[in-house]
Design a protein around this motif. Structure first.
Motif, short mmCIF file in Angstrom:
data_model
loop_
_atom_site.label_atom_id
_atom_site.label_comp_id
_atom_site.label_asym_id
_atom_site.label_seq_id
_atom_site.Cartn_x
_atom_site.Cartn_y
_atom_site.Cartn_z
N ALA B 78 7.03 5.41 -5.84
CA ALA B 78 6.32 5.11 -4.59
C ALA B 78 6.92 3.92 -3.85
O ALA B 78 7.06 3.95 -2.62
CB ALA B 78 4.84 4.85 -4.89
N LEU B 82 8.72 3.87 0.01
CA LEU B 82 8.34 3.04 1.16
C LEU B 82 9.58 2.45 1.84
O LEU B 82 9.64 2.35 3.07
CB LEU B 82 7.38 1.93 0.72
CG LEU B 82 5.96 2.42 0.36
CD1 LEU B 82 5.21 1.37 -0.45
CD2 LEU B 82 5.18 2.78 1.62
N GLU B 85 11.73 5.48 3.35
CA GLU B 85 11.14 6.03 4.58
C GLU B 85 11.83 5.47 5.81
O GLU B 85 12.18 6.19 6.74
CB GLU B 85 9.65 5.70 4.63
CG GLU B 85 8.98 5.90 5.98
CD GLU B 85 8.97 7.34 6.44
OE1 GLU B 85 8.66 8.21 5.62
OE2 GLU B 85 9.31 7.60 7.61
N VAL B 122 0.68 -0.08 -3.47
CA VAL B 122 1.04 0.42 -2.14
C VAL B 122 0.37 -0.40 -1.06
O VAL B 122 1.02 -0.90 -0.13
CB VAL B 122 0.66 1.91 -2.00
CG1 VAL B 122 0.70 2.34 -0.53
CG2 VAL B 122 1.61 2.77 -2.83
N ARG B 126 3.07 -2.38 1.11
CA ARG B 126 3.64 -1.32 1.94
C ARG B 126 4.39 -1.86 3.16
O ARG B 126 5.53 -1.49 3.42
CB ARG B 126 2.53 -0.38 2.42
CG ARG B 126 2.99 0.75 3.32
CD ARG B 126 1.82 1.53 3.87
NE ARG B 126 0.98 0.74 4.75
CZ ARG B 126 1.20 0.55 6.04
NH1 ARG B 126 2.25 1.08 6.62
NH2 ARG B 126 0.37 -0.18 6.78
N LEU B 200 7.17 9.66 3.65
CA LEU B 200 5.84 9.34 3.11
C LEU B 200 4.91 10.52 3.34
O LEU B 200 4.91 11.13 4.42
CB LEU B 200 5.27 8.08 3.77
CG LEU B 200 6.10 6.81 3.62
CD1 LEU B 200 5.34 5.61 4.17
CD2 LEU B 200 6.51 6.58 2.18
N VAL B 620 1.44 8.10 0.05
CA VAL B 620 2.88 7.94 -0.11
C VAL B 620 3.43 9.18 -0.81
O VAL B 620 4.26 9.89 -0.26
CB VAL B 620 3.21 6.66 -0.92
CG1 VAL B 620 4.70 6.58 -1.23
CG2 VAL B 620 2.77 5.43 -0.14
#
Lengths: 156, 723
Positions: B78, B82, B85, B122, B126, B200, B620
């Motif tokens: 995860a 992030l 992305e 997250v 994030r 995501l 995510v």
């Protein structure tokens, strides 16, 4: 001195005969994929194959394993991953992953000996503990692994 | 601290020979396995460092540093998602490794949040992770713009390349990395918002999984440092007790045992291998001074907590006048609930490896908080924090157990006694449990009043809960209120005009700590079970009753309705089976569950299916979210059915898996996860919020089969024979 055959390799090890096989694998042979979880044969994190059958190595004296073929998670794959390893990856089974070596050794034995395990077969065989709760994914991955193994047999 | 040395090899001689054999340079090279690339701490990734968060090698492989701990919840996937992305790299070329706590200390906290807990990975990191990815992308574009002498705004990025479509040119990130690393942006780019995401929200398999199916993933217990000795450790079985005396001779007679060290509240046996150390430890008969808590009993503590419920507590939340409206209510119902102390029981017993050199200290362990261990090492060893290197490993389960540095502190004390000899300290399962910290004991009372039409008009709740924060961060406990004890109660969501939520802050000798979902694990159980009692008193269906009281909470209503709909709430069920429903909000996410439960006439409970609806705002990786729901349901179900850590004579009764029954394959329900996402700017947690509704959904179903209200956990203590 004790002579052990692990994953096809023979080792001669200077170790007390009452030492559990688990600790010989981990500390003497550096095969750390096999895990310590409880030390009393309750959780199954220490499962290896001895003579082709799942065995809880934390309560098995190394002397009892001498002269028999031992397979650990490091030796489960041949040229390619075992069907259960492939299915475990496909189904994204492991979370923390700590119990998974033991789970996979049990699962591999099930799939190798039962071409089409039912849910009841899975319940009966898969008695190791997973605190992350990967059971639903292990179940679906086991069905997938059995299908992969059947396909491989059909192709052979 | 005392040490007992084995003869003829004195500690001094042993230390000398170890140092002579392995030299002082082993530490940075101390990778225990041939496949070191799979070690999470490997560090020093090949290629160019674009920022502290990522490197890019000449083949455009991107290594993203993860500052949270991988304990199964999926941060090794995860967190890189992030960054990726925004980076627009090729996901198949992404690797993850741990960020260095040492570097964060040296570079002014560059890795920001390094403690993992509170379902916060997250939602708490994030934005700066997206920013790190966006910033790197813009610098790669600026490097290409300079190379080609074109306007940066004419460039686009995709799958690890920068493109200049007008001229047909493109360049791989690996080619541009060195130039990008030298570029400073005039201003930071904006990050993408929900609706603009490419990666995501996509279900992806986890990056750490391949290493977890072939035994190559390295957990703390797997670390091996050249010249290392092994230690088995045990402590006084009663908290606050101490070692009165210890005859080390039986341990020293065991082959391979080198030393017995008395340390803090216990002792360690040092040997050439773990089993020798363990054998030595088991050979000893320590004479413990059990101290003042030798008669402590959780039954007595529970009785005291329950007595407190007869008194008004500190008000945590109040609306209207609950007392007056209970007095004037047409009908009043009342019920008491309780939940026991409970161990975490992560699969990997705690362990820690320490190597102390002249100019640096290296610590290997699986921890939810590497910075706390770094701080502990600096304190215990009297070294500068900048010289302490904590190498986090994969965690064999966390659940809160590994956010406490207790085990590392013991290992550091043992290592200090050993000097420059590296040592791996490993706890037995039993020692891990009895030296661990427990989910707090809690007792709760609810009183609800209804008017003549059956409408609830007043709700009174009192809880008496062992406070975590009173011992850990007393400064945040205000007016006798620990927010972690009252979470899920003080913010109860139901629309009732007169509410009083009161609390008694309790402490006992039992050490307590955060346990997956913290206060919500007991409070969600008790509140949602009582809501079913209220529904019955009001003559309403449990779903309809909740719907009627949640009209001011559209997100909760939406999630509740989705769970009910996906489970076909109210569908005909076979005799001996029933549905139960519950909903709870925690850690920024709302989770509703319908449990389908069977109870045999002889009283055996089987949970067949759990249908979950979850609103964590945005996602995510939906695949790991479903996995966390499954994990939380099963962890919560083990606790609900069987989980208890009883204290008798100051000692934990259930220390290993022979007495701690947990859910296995045959007892695991089918679990469905459905998303009721509210989207927008809302991001909730996912490691814990699916746990609190499980226990109440199950007990609510059990009632509909057996007519028995389960108000005390675990369920297994109740006789559920029926019919």
């Amino acid at each position: 001195m004790i002579t052990l055959t692990v994953n096809g390799k023979t080792h001669t090890i200077d170790v007390e005969p009452d030492t559990p096989l688990l600790w010989v694998l981990r500390d003497h042979l550096d095969l750390t994929g096999t895990k310590f979880g409880c030390g009393i044969a309750q959780c199954g994190a220490c499962t290896v194959h001895l003579g082709g059958r799942p065995l809880r190595s934390c309560v098995t004296p190394v002397s009892a394993a001498a002269g028999q073929a031992i397979t650990t998670i490091e030796g489960l794959a041949g040229d390619t991953l075992h069907a259960v390893q492939q299915a475990w990856i496909e189904h994204d089974v492991p979370q923390c992953g700590y119990c998974q070596s033991g789970q996979l050794m049990v699962a591999a034995h099930l799939v190798d000996n039962n071409a089409n395990p039912s849910d009841a077969d899975i319940d009966k065989a898969m008695i190791n503990i997973c605190r992350c709760g990967t059971y639903p994914r292990m179940r679906s991955a086991l069905h997938r692994a059995a299908a992969l193994a059947r396909d491989a047999m059909a192709d052979a | 601290m005392k040490t007992h040395e084995a003869l003829p090899l004195s500690r001094r001689a042993f230390v000398k020979s170890t140092v002579a054999a392995s030299g002082g340079l082993m530490l940075t090279l101390a990778l225990p396995r041939a496949d070191a690339a799979l070690n999470p701490w490997t560090g020093d990734a090949a290629g160019t460092e674009i920022s502290a968060w990522l490197t890019i090698d000449p083949n455009s492989q991107v290594t993203i540093r993860v500052a949270q701990s991988e304990m199964g919840e999926g941060v090794f996937t995860a967190m890189p998602m992030l960054v990726a992305e925004e980076l627009d790299c090729d996901w198949s070329q992404v690797k993850a490794e741990y960020a260095s706590a040492n570097r964060s200390v040296r570079e002014n906290g560059v890795y920001r949040r390094m403690g993992t807990g509170g379902s916060g990975a997250v939602r708490r990191s994030r934005e700066y992770l997206q920013q790190a990815g966006a910033s790197a992308r813009e610098r790669l574009k600026a490097a290409a713009a300079a190379r080609w002498d074109v306007d940066v705004n004419t460039l686009r990025t995709d799958k690890g390349r920068v493109f200049h479509d007008a001229s047909g040119r493109s360049a791989a990130y690996g080619v541009l990395a060195a130039e990008a690393a030298a570029i400073t942006l005039a201003e930071e780019p904006a990050i993408r918002k929900a609706g603009e995401f490419k990666l995501l929200g996509t279900p992806l398999n986890r990056l750490d999984v391949p290493s977890k199916v072939d035994g190559s993933a390295t957990f703390g217990i797997d670390v091996k440092v050249p010249g290392m000795v092994y230690a088995a450790y045990d402590a006084c079985p009663v908290w606050g007790g101490a070692l009165a005396s210890l005859d080390p001779a039986p341990a020293l007679a065991v082959k391979g045992v080198k030393q017995v060290i008395e340390v803090e509240d216990g002792f360690a046996v040092i040997a050439d291998s773990y089993w020798q150390a363990r054998k030595g430890l088991d050979a000893l008969a320590p004479n413990w001074d059990l101290g003042e808590h030798a008669n402590a009993s959780s039954d007595a503590m529970r009785a005291e907590f329950k007595t407190d419920l007869d008194r008004r507590g500190v008000v945590a939340h109040e609306e209207g006048d609950a007392y007056a409206n209970l007095e004037s209510a047409e009908t009043v119902i009342e019920a008491d609930y309780d939940a026991p102390y409970l161990a975490h029981l992560a699969m990997e017993p705690v362990n820690c490896t320490v190597a102390i050199a002249e100019d640096r200290v290296d610590v290997w362990t699986g921890t939810q908080n590497p910075e706390s261990i770094l701080g502990a090492a600096a304190e215990i060893l009297g070294r500068a924090p900048e010289t302490i290197h904590v190498h986090n490993c994969f965690l064999g389960g966390g659940f809160g157990r590994r956010s406490m540095p207790d085990f590392a502190r013991r290992a550091l004390a043992i290592a200090k006694a050993l000097g420059p000899t590296p040592v791996k300290v490993l706890w037995s399962r039993e020692a891990d449990t009895r030296t661990g910290h427990f989910r707090p004991l809690a007792a709760l009372r609810f009183k609800a009043g209804f008017d003549a039409s059956g409408k609830p008009v007043a709700l009174l709740n009192r809880s008496a809960t062992h406070s975590i924060l009173a011992g850990f961060r007393p400064e945040v406990v205000q007016n006798g209120l620990d927010g972690s004890s009252t979470e899920g109660l003080e913010n109860q969501p139901y629309d009732i005009a007169h509410v009083s939520i009161e609390h008694h802050l309790k402490r006992t000798p039992v050490p307590v700590w955060f346990w997956r979902s913290v206060g919500s694990s007991q409070n969600g159980f008790a509140l949602e079970a009582f809501i079913d009692e209220m529904a019955e008193a009001a003559g309403q269906d449990p779903l309809a009753f909740r719907q009627g009281l949640l009209h001011k909470h559209p997100a909760m209503l939406n999630t509740l309705n989705m769970a009910a709909e996906k489970a076909s709430w109210g569908r005909p069920m076979a005799p001996g089976t029933a549905q139960g429903i519950a909903i709870h909000e925690s850690f920024g996410s709302i989770c509703a569950q319908v449990a389908e439960v069977a109870v045999t006439r002889s009283g055996e409970v089987r949970v067949e299916r759990v249908v979950t609806a979850i609103d964590c705002g945005n996602t995510v990786n939906p695949r790991t979210i479903a996995e966390q729901v499954e994990s939380s349901v099963i962890y919560g179900l083990s606790a609900a059915l069987w989980g208890r850590s009883d204290i008798e004579n100051g000692q934990v009764v259930q220390q290993n898996f022979d007495r701690n029954r947990v859910v296995k394959m045959a007892e695991a329900p089918a679990i469905e996860t459905h998303f009721s996402l509210s989207g927008g700017e809302h991001w909730g947690g996912i490691g814990e919020p699916a746990l609190p509704p499980t226990a109440p959904a199950v007990v609510n179903a059990i009632y509909r089969i057996t007519g028995r209200r389960i108000r005390a956990l675990p369920i297994a203590q109740h006789d559920l024979r029926w019919g």
